[in-house]
Motif scaffolding. Structure first.
Motif, PDB file in Angstrom:
ATOM      1  N   ALA A  42       0.928  -1.290   0.059  1.00  0.00           N
ATOM      2  CA  ALA A  42       0.099  -0.112   0.047  1.00  0.00           C
ATOM      3  C   ALA A  42       0.881   1.063  -0.029  1.00  0.00           C
ATOM      4  O   ALA A  42       2.104   1.011   0.466  1.00  0.00           O
ATOM      5  CB  ALA A  42      -0.894   0.159   1.251  1.00  0.00           C
ATOM      6  N   ASP A  43       0.351   2.340  -0.494  1.00  0.00           N
ATOM      7  CA  ASP A  43       1.104   3.755  -0.435  1.00  0.00           C
ATOM      8  C   ASP A  43       0.132   4.748   0.175  1.00  0.00           C
ATOM      9  O   ASP A  43       0.585   5.741   0.172  1.00  0.00           O
ATOM     10  CB  ASP A  43       1.562   4.007  -1.984  1.00  0.00           C
ATOM     11  CG  ASP A  43       0.405   4.146  -3.102  1.00  0.00           C
ATOM     12  OD1 ASP A  43      -0.796   3.845  -2.421  1.00  0.00           O
ATOM     13  OD2 ASP A  43       0.667   4.769  -4.025  1.00  0.00           O
ATOM     14  N   GLU A  48      -0.660   2.332   7.049  1.00  0.00           N
ATOM     15  CA  GLU A  48       0.292   2.086   8.295  1.00  0.00           C
ATOM     16  C   GLU A  48      -0.534   1.614   9.578  1.00  0.00           C
ATOM     17  O   GLU A  48      -0.364   0.608  10.396  1.00  0.00           O
ATOM     18  CB  GLU A  48       1.358   3.201   8.250  1.00  0.00           C
ATOM     19  CG  GLU A  48       2.518   2.563   9.505  1.00  0.00           C
ATOM     20  CD  GLU A  48       3.800   3.599   9.599  1.00  0.00           C
ATOM     21  OE1 GLU A  48       4.640   3.102  10.025  1.00  0.00           O
ATOM     22  OE2 GLU A  48       3.529   4.586   9.025  1.00  0.00           O
ATOM     23  N   GLU A  49      -1.138   2.900  10.193  1.00  0.00           N
ATOM     24  CA  GLU A  49      -1.790   2.919  11.213  1.00  0.00           C
ATOM     25  C   GLU A  49      -3.208   2.125  11.227  1.00  0.00           C
ATOM     26  O   GLU A  49      -3.511   1.119  12.199  1.00  0.00           O
ATOM     27  CB  GLU A  49      -2.344   4.267  11.687  1.00  0.00           C
ATOM     28  CG  GLU A  49      -2.846   4.358  13.104  1.00  0.00           C
ATOM     29  CD  GLU A  49      -2.886   5.531  13.680  1.00  0.00           C
ATOM     30  OE1 GLU A  49      -4.220   5.949  14.485  1.00  0.00           O
ATOM     31  OE2 GLU A  49      -2.182   6.424  13.395  1.00  0.00           O
ATOM     32  N   GLU A  66       7.136  -2.971   6.562  1.00  0.00           N
ATOM     33  CA  GLU A  66       8.342  -2.450   6.181  1.00  0.00           C
ATOM     34  C   GLU A  66       8.074  -1.248   5.302  1.00  0.00           C
ATOM     35  O   GLU A  66       6.848  -1.245   4.627  1.00  0.00           O
ATOM     36  CB  GLU A  66       8.878  -3.693   5.185  1.00  0.00           C
ATOM     37  CG  GLU A  66      10.179  -3.402   4.350  1.00  0.00           C
ATOM     38  CD  GLU A  66      10.846  -4.537   3.650  1.00  0.00           C
ATOM     39  OE1 GLU A  66      11.830  -4.150   3.209  1.00  0.00           O
ATOM     40  OE2 GLU A  66      10.185  -5.366   3.228  1.00  0.00           O
ATOM     41  N   LYS A  67       8.738  -0.094   5.170  1.00  0.00           N
ATOM     42  CA  LYS A  67       8.530   0.963   4.485  1.00  0.00           C
ATOM     43  C   LYS A  67       9.644   1.187   3.491  1.00  0.00           C
ATOM     44  O   LYS A  67      10.698   1.206   3.914  1.00  0.00           O
ATOM     45  CB  LYS A  67       8.240   2.135   5.604  1.00  0.00           C
ATOM     46  CG  LYS A  67       8.000   3.436   4.838  1.00  0.00           C
ATOM     47  CD  LYS A  67       7.602   4.555   5.626  1.00  0.00           C
ATOM     48  CE  LYS A  67       7.025   5.839   4.732  1.00  0.00           C
ATOM     49  NZ  LYS A  67       6.682   6.814   5.677  1.00  0.00           N
ATOM     50  N   ILE A  68       9.159   1.122   2.346  1.00  0.00           N
ATOM     51  CA  ILE A  68      10.173   1.331   1.035  1.00  0.00           C
ATOM     52  C   ILE A  68       9.604   2.529   0.619  1.00  0.00           C
ATOM     53  O   ILE A  68       8.647   2.611  -0.247  1.00  0.00           O
ATOM     54  CB  ILE A  68      10.226   0.122   0.308  1.00  0.00           C
ATOM     55  CG1 ILE A  68      10.291  -1.139   1.248  1.00  0.00           C
ATOM     56  CG2 ILE A  68      11.352   0.335  -0.760  1.00  0.00           C
ATOM     57  CD1 ILE A  68       9.774  -2.384   0.435  1.00  0.00           C
ATOM     58  N   GLY A  69      10.381   3.666   0.643  1.00  0.00           N
ATOM     59  CA  GLY A  69       9.965   5.099   0.034  1.00  0.00           C
ATOM     60  C   GLY A  69       8.705   5.557   0.537  1.00  0.00           C
ATOM     61  O   GLY A  69       8.344   5.591   1.800  1.00  0.00           O
ATOM     62  N   LYS A  70       7.597   5.506  -0.300  1.00  0.00           N
ATOM     63  CA  LYS A  70       6.509   6.011   0.225  1.00  0.00           C
ATOM     64  C   LYS A  70       5.547   4.729   0.267  1.00  0.00           C
ATOM     65  O   LYS A  70       4.253   4.813   0.588  1.00  0.00           O
ATOM     66  CB  LYS A  70       6.031   6.853  -0.921  1.00  0.00           C
ATOM     67  CG  LYS A  70       6.385   8.336  -0.580  1.00  0.00           C
ATOM     68  CD  LYS A  70       5.850   9.220  -1.607  1.00  0.00           C
ATOM     69  CE  LYS A  70       6.535  10.554  -1.342  1.00  0.00           C
ATOM     70  NZ  LYS A  70       6.124  11.700  -1.945  1.00  0.00           N
TER      71      LYS A  70
END
Length: 80
Positions: A42-43, A48-49, A66-70
Motif C-alpha cells: 500500500a502507498d 500504516e496505522e 516495512e516502509k520502502i520509500g512511500k
C-alpha cells in the motif's frame, strides 16, 4: 530482512486510499486459512496505522511492516 517469509497470498493496494486498503485486507484475510500469511502492498499513509490497528483488534499477527520509500509492505498471519 533476515528471515524470509513466503506469503500465501499477495494483495496490491497501491493507488488506493482509505478505507479501501483496509477493506480489501479484511476481505482477503477472510478467505485465507489459519496460519496463512497475507502480503499487503500500500502507498496510502493512513494504511500504516489502519492495518496495524486492524491486526491488533482482530488478533491477526502483524509479522512485518516495512516502509520502502512511500510504500508499505505488511505481512499478516491469519490466527483465527
Amino acid at each position: 530482512m533476515t528471515n524470509e517469509i513466503n506469503p500465501t497470498q499477495s494483495l496490491d493496494c497501491i493507488g488506493f486510499f482509505c478505507p479501501e486498503p483496509l477493506f480489501q485486507t479484511r476481505q482477503e484475510i477472510d478467505g485465507l486459512e489459519i496460519g496463512d500469511v497475507l502480503e499487503v502492498l500500500a502507498d496510502d499513509p493512513a494504511a500504516e496505522e489502519d492495518i496495524a490497528r486492524f491486526c491488533k483488534r482482530t488478533g491477526h499477527q502483524l509479522l512485518e511492516l516495512e516502509k520502502i520509500g512511500k510504500e508499505f509492505r505488511f505481512l499478516i498471519k491469519k490466527t483465527k
